[in-house]
Design a protein around this motif. Sequence first.
Motif, PDB file in Angstrom:
ATOM      1  N   ASP A  92      -5.997  20.731 -28.758  1.00 44.21           N
ATOM      2  CA  ASP A  92      -6.655  19.468 -29.061  1.00 44.21           C
ATOM      3  C   ASP A  92      -5.686  18.406 -29.582  1.00 44.21           C
ATOM      4  O   ASP A  92      -6.051  17.241 -29.704  1.00 44.21           O
ATOM      5  N   GLU A 132      -6.065  19.619 -17.658  1.00 45.21           N
ATOM      6  CA  GLU A 132      -6.707  18.700 -16.707  1.00 45.21           C
ATOM      7  C   GLU A 132      -6.365  19.080 -15.275  1.00 45.21           C
ATOM      8  O   GLU A 132      -7.214  18.993 -14.377  1.00 45.21           O
ATOM      9  N   GLN A 182      -2.939  19.341 -22.859  1.00 44.91           N
ATOM     10  CA  GLN A 182      -4.116  18.671 -22.301  1.00 44.91           C
ATOM     11  C   GLN A 182      -3.888  18.281 -20.840  1.00 44.91           C
ATOM     12  O   GLN A 182      -4.796  18.404 -20.001  1.00 44.91           O
ATOM     13  N   THR A 216     -15.168  28.139 -26.168  1.00 42.38           N
ATOM     14  CA  THR A 216     -14.368  27.047 -25.625  1.00 42.38           C
ATOM     15  C   THR A 216     -12.905  27.482 -25.544  1.00 42.38           C
ATOM     16  O   THR A 216     -12.488  28.467 -26.169  1.00 42.38           O
ATOM     17  N   SER A 261     -13.792  22.847 -22.892  1.00 42.56           N
ATOM     18  CA  SER A 261     -14.418  23.554 -21.764  1.00 42.56           C
ATOM     19  C   SER A 261     -14.646  25.016 -22.098  1.00 42.56           C
ATOM     20  O   SER A 261     -13.912  25.622 -22.890  1.00 42.56           O
ATOM     21  N   THR A 264     -10.831  20.901 -20.158  1.00 42.15           N
ATOM     22  CA  THR A 264     -10.411  20.244 -21.396  1.00 42.15           C
ATOM     23  C   THR A 264     -10.432  21.316 -22.484  1.00 42.15           C
ATOM     24  O   THR A 264     -10.874  22.448 -22.248  1.00 42.15           O
TER      25      THR A 264
END
Length: 722
Positions: free
Chosen positions: A362, A372, A368, A333, A380, A377
């Motif tokens: 996070d 996007e 973030q 991720t 992802s 995210t």
Amino acid sequence: MTTTTIKLLRVTYLRGPNIWTYRPVIEAWVDIGALEDQPSNTIPGLYERLTALLPGLQAHRCGVGEPGGFLQRLRDGTWAAHILEHVVIELQNLAGMQSGFGKARETSVRGVYKMAFRTRQEQVGRAALAAANDLLMAAIDDLPYDLDSTIVKLRDMVDSLCLGPSTAHIVDAATDRGIPHIRLTEGNLVQLGHGSSQRRIWTAETDHTSAIAEEIAGDKDLTKSLLSACGVPVPQGQLVQTVEEAWEVAQDVGLPVAIKPEDGNHGRGVSLDLDQRHDVEAAFTLAQGQGSGGVIIEQFIPGNEHRLLIVGKRVIAAARGETASVTGDGQSTILELVNSQLNSDPRRGINEDAPLGLIEPDKSAEIQLDLERQGFTAASIPAKDKTVLIQRNGNVSNDVTDIMHPTVAAMAALAARVVGLDIAGVDMVLEDISKPLTSQRGAVVEVNASPGLLAHLKPAAGSPRPIGKAIIEHLFDADKNGRIPVVGVTGTRNTTRIARLVAWLLFISGKHVGLSCQDGFFLGNRQVEAKDGVNWEGSERVLINRGVDAGVFENSSRMILSEGLAYDKCSVGVVTDVSDFESLSEFYIDTSDKLYNVIRTQVDVILPSGTAVLNAADPQVVQMAPLCDGNVIFYGLDAKLPAIANHRVGGERVVYLHKQHIVLSQGMEEVGSIPLNTLKPSKADQPEMVMAAVAAAWALGLSPELIGAGLRTFDSTSKKSI
């Protein structure tokens, strides 16, 4: 194996110059009990266990004077108090609070030692001492010890209790200039210098940092308006209040745009390179949540983010930022990639001494939002070899000072002056800092008060910059050291009256004098407090008072032993005698020679430009003369005293009594004479006391005529005047 313990009988923080050293130490009285009969070479395995726990002990020099010296002593045989000294020093070093000084000495009681070690913070030092005791006993008794847990606790204490690295760097630069400092709070508010010569800093703010300028810098829209009016290039933009207005203004100023809170800082709520309506609206909401006012919509200026540090009127350092990206591996991720590819960089951390901060996708709304925009995210999983932009701004930690073009520096300095800050961080977006500003599309995007210094002190790349030195040069002229005349009086004979008389003589010379003595605390000709002022608290009250031009302090041997001197250096040190060691038996002072080592502290701290005033009739006081880094004035009742006679032959200054006159003599030449019969009886019948004060005043530059006038008007019985 032994069943004994090492008992800490007394632990004292000596906050100023003391019998051990010039700097603060913790002194511990240590009873090693049965270990007095068990030096280290008689305890099987102690050497191996201790060096396995603390390999850094290899660097300790000890009495040998070279690395490995302590381990040699440990191998050959030394006692537990000495070992404890080195263990506590090493624990402080491992915790990030560097120390190198320590000593351990036997007392007259078998098994009881006085041990001292340098510490920069009392609570950390006390905790390190307790931990060192536990660790040493575990090593002696062959028991396990959780060193990692101890170091974590000590490091947490260092981080929360010690000066921050930026402030400490400035204080170290002041120390290099001979400027004393006093920490005024548990935070980073520090006084540099004493009395009326002091300055104050709060990390990158000074007592000359304008509150109005700080308010202007906190208002980004006002800052831009002022900068633009003064010819500083800034991005065109406008302050908006609603999300609808944000998109309208974005189109007016021209896409792409940057969005930021009106009163934000540290990059919070900042979004860059926005050209879509939904991105602008999301960025507006983010910025609105990070500030307390409106939101600024402005042109996006392409280029690299730079932070230029201005001190006074000069750019002292410049750092360039860079974007942060990760490359996908098809399995991890984005959060995992950030931790493995970015946060694994040893230059990143959460502590103040890390040049780069940790990246937390996070937890960061700014990151973030950027993710996007790229269709991701934090959870992802990007395709293999896919580059994902994580952070557009921040990471400003690559030093580029040496390649900075003069026109760039001049514009940044102008921006700081327009806002009115004496120390400022000017954020500029530039294509190339080495090129003239006119040849590129560059702009000032922010001017910040209280800028961060760490990026310039510990850059991720490039050379560190002497920021502390620059700030000290800004605060103090080259010939200034922040000092006021300081007089210390030590001994047992009439020291209170000598201190009061010296203070009076300075007062009538036109100085606003602070006095701390047994009669109380005085400012000018007013007694502020009547309680005994021969202590650290009373003395420090003089030093922190901005209205004081000179300070006079009575210092007892008990104060030196229990607290240390309140000042690091003095202009004049008066020593009347070495006597009455019997009253200090509780400190294990049981001989005149041991008392000598206490009282000599007053002479040890005299500045090279200062003067020791010594009683020529006391042989042990006379022995202190070679210890003085400055000049010496001997005083005594008889010009034939050997110390006075020899001093005169050498062309030096003396004060003596001749035919009921106090004579001031430079070598064989009489400089002044003050008749005793003009003095009040309370002074005339104690000529040694008067001569000590006369010599101190003479050392401070007062003329014999002024000294005589002061003696005639002095009344030591008055509580309303000095």
